[in-house]
Structures are given as structure tokens and as C-alpha cells.
Design an enzyme around this catalytic site. Structure first.
Site, PDB file in Angstrom:
ATOM      1  N   ARG A   1      30.685  72.693 -24.947  1.00  0.00           N
ATOM      2  CA  ARG A   1      30.835  74.224 -24.659  1.00  0.00           C
ATOM      3  C   ARG A   1      31.913  74.616 -24.369  1.00  0.00           C
ATOM      4  O   ARG A   1      32.721  73.956 -23.719  1.00  0.00           O
ATOM      5  CB  ARG A   1      29.627  74.551 -23.753  1.00  0.00           C
ATOM      6  CG  ARG A   1      29.914  73.720 -22.325  1.00  0.00           C
ATOM      7  CD  ARG A   1      28.774  73.570 -21.360  1.00  0.00           C
ATOM      8  NE  ARG A   1      27.756  72.652 -22.142  1.00  0.00           N
ATOM      9  CZ  ARG A   1      27.981  71.285 -22.146  1.00  0.00           C
ATOM     10  NH1 ARG A   1      28.752  70.725 -21.502  1.00  0.00           N
ATOM     11  NH2 ARG A   1      26.922  70.824 -22.749  1.00  0.00           N
TER      12      ARG A   1
ATOM     13  N   ASP B   1      34.764  64.018 -17.413  1.00  0.00           N
ATOM     14  CA  ASP B   1      33.751  64.790 -17.098  1.00  0.00           C
ATOM     15  C   ASP B   1      33.042  64.782 -15.794  1.00  0.00           C
ATOM     16  O   ASP B   1      32.713  66.014 -15.061  1.00  0.00           O
ATOM     17  CB  ASP B   1      32.667  65.175 -18.283  1.00  0.00           C
ATOM     18  CG  ASP B   1      31.820  63.783 -18.503  1.00  0.00           C
ATOM     19  OD1 ASP B   1      32.114  62.788 -18.094  1.00  0.00           O
ATOM     20  OD2 ASP B   1      31.129  64.029 -19.635  1.00  0.00           O
ATOM     21  N   THR B   2      32.802  63.574 -15.595  1.00  0.00           N
ATOM     22  CA  THR B   2      32.365  63.256 -14.062  1.00  0.00           C
ATOM     23  C   THR B   2      33.449  63.735 -12.964  1.00  0.00           C
ATOM     24  O   THR B   2      33.126  64.193 -11.991  1.00  0.00           O
ATOM     25  CB  THR B   2      31.975  61.732 -13.979  1.00  0.00           C
ATOM     26  OG1 THR B   2      31.195  61.492 -14.941  1.00  0.00           O
ATOM     27  CG2 THR B   2      31.145  61.631 -12.487  1.00  0.00           C
TER      28      THR B   2
ATOM     29  N   ASN C   1      27.572  53.616 -12.723  1.00  0.00           N
ATOM     30  CA  ASN C   1      27.164  54.331 -13.893  1.00  0.00           C
ATOM     31  C   ASN C   1      25.792  53.888 -14.251  1.00  0.00           C
ATOM     32  O   ASN C   1      25.562  52.689 -14.185  1.00  0.00           O
ATOM     33  CB  ASN C   1      28.091  53.860 -15.212  1.00  0.00           C
ATOM     34  CG  ASN C   1      29.413  54.660 -15.202  1.00  0.00           C
ATOM     35  OD1 ASN C   1      29.627  55.926 -15.421  1.00  0.00           O
ATOM     36  ND2 ASN C   1      30.517  53.895 -14.675  1.00  0.00           N
TER      37      ASN C   1
END
Length: 490
Positions: A15, A238-239, A297
Site C-alpha cells: 500500500r 516492516d516489523t 518469528n
């Protein structure tokens, strides 16, 4: 009014999100959303990286067409994957998807050569066959033409940033996920690179989150008819961006970034590299502003996403809300899986893989779609509890509850079941955690926000946070014992 633009790419979608600060509040507008679909070519699974570049350009065009003035741009993506650039500055081959099988057996091979103790002591990173260390070793030992002609290795967000700026820098939070970066020396690890035959010059300079890492190139500006804009190296994992956006009022907190992957952990000032963290297979990934993400994870909603695709191939199309409703109606605690089992790593017929796991552990098969979904979601919630308890042991801390951020929190059933499994409160929000954290680093870089703690206060004031209270403690505690017994998890 000046806006910042966050490109936030996950393993299944991306996005372009606009953000602006108005009277101490963040206002968001999603300009562009697109799918991120891996492409199978023969036996090899790749990312469609040039399509992703096209989608980033569509986001820039939509900002231009709305007459929006951009102050800066940031990009974050999933971890471990990369592209190789030749001397002429061109991409060599399509980047492999981390779920491709070309790394099969490589982790075990390197552990035998170096020992798990040596690798973990030098990196503090969780052992996963998808890690960049094993991808590069596989390419080099199989004489990949990409590496033979390669002059630069760019991790995925750095690769996309390079396409927009012509500048090459890898960023710390992403570099730290590779299992070839040493958090003690804060540089690439020479022993590991020598072992896999990779020249450190290929990896280049590592910059910290908040660094300006170029501007939109003349070529991009001419193509799109836009003015140049600074591009900030945010927390490009992104984390890493999602953790910046955790709206905690406490300096010590536990979080879960929930999406295709689930990443559960806490923020620490120094990496926790010891016998316990290695035995629990925890990871120490870089964060923003001198922090590390001590986390585990976990396979996440990938298993549900892949199951849904399998049912679609059979002509049974379900929306995610429909699947959640079916799960709610199914019998509780009937089937348990270890979501991190290797059976669930690669694409394929995931319901068949679940049945194979259940056969292997002496359990019956689900009788309908809702029972499959319930098994996945309950097992995820129990996996979160296991990891949460391990985090408390590692940090010798007690957390009042768990902050959940990311798109997965739209699954309210999973949020409630996570609270039930933990026996503690869950605070869910914001949904667009990675994009918001991406923006926050841009605003800190420009001086519009003072630091990450002011950013977290503003985020907390800007977005709804849903609180889930633990319910039915006795049933969930008893079921957790069954889960550990059925999955042989200690």
C-alpha cells in the site's frame, strides 16, 4: 500542507499511505493498494519486483494527481530477501521468494560447518532456513549467474529505494535480519561471509533509520512529471516500523505484529545473545534509535491464507470474515498444530499438510472448513502464549498484556482468543502499524516529532485501540496443556 508517503509492502499485499500531522494527530489516506503475488517459474518461486516498482510509481502518480506536496518518502518491506545489481547498475535476475526451496538443507549444512553456537553468538538471529545467510550460500555454492556478475547486493526495500533514487545503501533494521550482520561490531560478519564465499563489498554501507538515503532520481521525476523528494531510510524491515508504532505508555512492553507472519517480542537496548535465547530460538533484530527487537518469528496467518487459496482451487471461495464465522461455530480445542512445523513453510495444499501433521501426531482430521480454521487460529493463540512466556523468562519481566498491531488484528476472533490463551489483556491497534511507524521515522527525521516516545504518544491519541479482556481461563488453560502434549511442545 506537507505530507509524508509510506510505501508499506508485506508478503501478500502493499500500500501507499499518505500521512500528515494536524494539531497533534495523525491523519491517514490510503492512496493505492495492490496485491503482492509471488510467481512460480518452473520450479523456482520469485518476487515480481518490477511489478512492485510499477505499483510504487502508481502511488507517486496518485499523490501528484491530487496536488499533494510530499515532504519525504519511506519504504518498508518483509525481511531476508534481496536483489543483485551488476556493474552497469542493472538487476541480475528475478529475486527469489524466501519460500522457494533452493535453500533446502543449507541451514543444516552451515550449522555442521560452523556450529549453531558460532552462528548465533555472532548474529543473535533465530535459525530459519529462509534467512539471507542460507539464500546467499545456496546461490554461491550452486554457481548462480546472479552472483558471478553481481557487484551489489541490495536487501528488498533498499532495492526498491535504489530503483527510485539510484543510490545504494542497506539499512540497519533490515540488514540485521540476514543472519550475516554482527550486532556487536555493528557490521557485516567477516567469518560468515568468508564461509559462504561472499565479498563484504557486495553488501556495502549500512545506514541507520532516519537517514536520508537519496532523492527521487531525475529519470523517475521525468517519467512521472513530478518534483524530486527526499527518500528516508526508515526502519525498513516492516516489523521494525511496526514496533515504532506500538502505542505503549510504558518503556517496557510486549508486542505482536500480526499478518502473514506473526512476530512477538519486546524492545531492548542491547541484543540478548545467550544460551537461553539460542535454545528458545529467539532473534535479535535491529530497531530504530539504538534498540533491538528481541522476538520470535511465528508462521502467522500464512497457513490460513494458503488454506483459503487451496479451497478456492477446489471451487470453494470464502472471504476471511466468512472463514472466521465458520471457525467460531466449530467445536473448540478439537485439533492442535505447531504452526512453525516445516510442513507449513512452503506454498501448496495447506489443508493436506494439516492432515499430514495431524496423522503424524495421532489426531483426527477436521470434518469441515470451520474446523480447519479453528485449529489454525487456536493453535496460533497458543503459540503466542508459549512465546510470550519465553519473553518474560528471557527479560525477567512481567508484562501486563500484549500490544497487537498490523492487519491481522482485523480478525477480532484471533485477538480475543489471544487474550484468552495468554490470560492477559490484549490491546489491538493500530491496523496500519508498519505504515504509521514508517511515517513516524520520517517525521522525526524532519524534526516534526521530537523522538519515538513523542511519536508513540501521538499515535496513541490518533487511532482507536481495542482492549480485549481474557475470558474462560480454566478452559483455555486446560486446552493449552492438551496443545503442548499433542504438538510435543515444551
Amino acid at each position: 500542507m506537507t505530507h509524508v508517503l509510506a510505501f508499506d509492502l508485506g508478503a501478500s499485499s502493499g500500500r501507499a499511505v499518505l500521512g500528515r500531522l494536524v494539531d497533534g494527530r495523525i491523519e491517514l489516506e490510503e492512496l493505492h493498494r495492490f496485491s503482492n503475488d509471488p510467481v512460480l517459474v518452473g520450479k523456482r518461486l520469485h518476487w515480481d519486483v518490477l511489478r512492485l516498482l510499477h505499483e510504487l510509481k502508481q502511488g507517486l502518480l496518485k499523490a501528484k494527481n491530487q496536488g499533494i506536496e510530499l515532504g519525504s518518502i519511506g519504504i518498508d518491506t518483509w525481511g531476508v530477501d534481496f536483489g543483485v545489481i551488476n556493474e552497469a547498475g542493472e538487476l541480475l535476475g528475478n529475486p527469489y521468494h524466501y519460500r522457494d526451496t533452493h535453500t533446502t538443507g543449507m541451514m543444516e549444512q552451515l550449522i555442521e560447518e560452523l556450529s549453531a553456537d558460532t552462528i548465533f553468538e555472532r548474529t543473535g538471529i533465530q535459525f530459519m532456513p529462509i534467512n539471507t545467510l542460507y539464500q546467499l550460500a545456496s546461490l554461491n555454492r550452486n554457481h548462480s549467474q546472479q552472483l558471478i556478475g553481481g557487484k551489489h547486493i541490495l536487501l528488498f526495500p533498499s532495492l526498491l529505494r535504489y530503483f527510485l533514487t539510484n543510490e545504494m545503501y542497506n539499512e540497519f533494521s533490515h540488514a540485521s535480519t540476514t543472519q550475516i550482520f554482527n550486532p556487536k561490531t555493528m557490521d557485516w560478519d567477516d567469518l560468515l561471509l568468508q564461509t559462504i564465499g561472499i565479498d563484504r563489498e557486495l553488501l556495502g554501507e549500512v545506514v541507520q533509520p532516519g537517514t536520508q538515503a537519496g532523492k527521487l532520481s531525475d529519470e523517475v521525476c521525468d517519467e512521472l512529471g513530478i518534483d524530486t523528494v527526499p527518500v528516508i531510510a526508515v526502519a525498513e524491515h516492516d516489523t521494525g516500523s511496526a514496533v515504532v508504532a506500538v502505542p505503549s505508555t510504558e518503556r517496557s512492553f510486549a508486542y505482536l505484529s500480526c499478518g502473514t507472519w506473526s512476530l512477538i517480542g519486546t524492545e531492548v537496548q542491547e541484543p540478548v545473545i545467550n544460551e537461553m535465547s539460542q535454545s528458545l530460538n529467539f532473534t535479535n533484530e535491529g530497531g530504530a534509535y539504538g534498540t533491538f527487537r528481541l522476538l520470535k518469528n511465528i508462521m502467522g496467518l500464512w497457513i490460513l491464507q494458503e488454506s483459503r487459496r487451496a479451497w478456492e482451487r477446489e471451487g470453494k471461495a470464502y472471504s476471511f470474515p466468512e472463514l472466521v464465522q465458520l471457525a467460531e461455530q466449530a467445536e473448540p480445542f478439537a485439533h492442535f498444530i505447531d504452526v512453525d512445523d516445516d510442513l507449513f513453510l512452503h506454498p501448496g495444499d495447506m489443508p493436506a499438510q494439516i492432515r499430514l501433521y495431524l496423522d503424524r501426531t495421532g489426531q483426527s482430521h477436521p470434518g469441515d472448513v470451520g474446523s480447519y480454521v479453528r485449529a489454525i487460529l487456536e493453535s496460533l493463540a497458543f503459540k503466542y502464549r508459549q512465546a510470550f512466556e519465553q519473553i518474560e523468562r528471557l527479560t525477567e519481566a512481567v508484562y501486563e498484556g500484549l500490544h497487537m498491531v498490523g492487519g491481522g488484528i482485523q480478525n477480532t476472533l484471533l485477538c480475543q482468543w489471544t487474550a484468552n490463551a495468554l490470560g492477559k489483556r490484549v490491546w489491538a491497534g493500530p491496523v496500519e502499524g508498519s505504515a504509521i511507524g514508517n511515517m513516524a521515522v520520517q517525521w522525526i527525521a524532519s524534526g516534526e516529532l521530537k523522538d519515538v516516545w513523542e511519536a508513540r504518544r501521538v499515535i496513541r491519541d490518533s487511532f482507536p485501540i481495542v482492549q480485549y479482556e481474557a475470558q474462560d481461563a480454566e478452559s483455555w488453560n486446560n486446552a493449552y496443556k492438551q496443545y503442548k502434549m499433542k504438538t510435543n511442545i515444551k
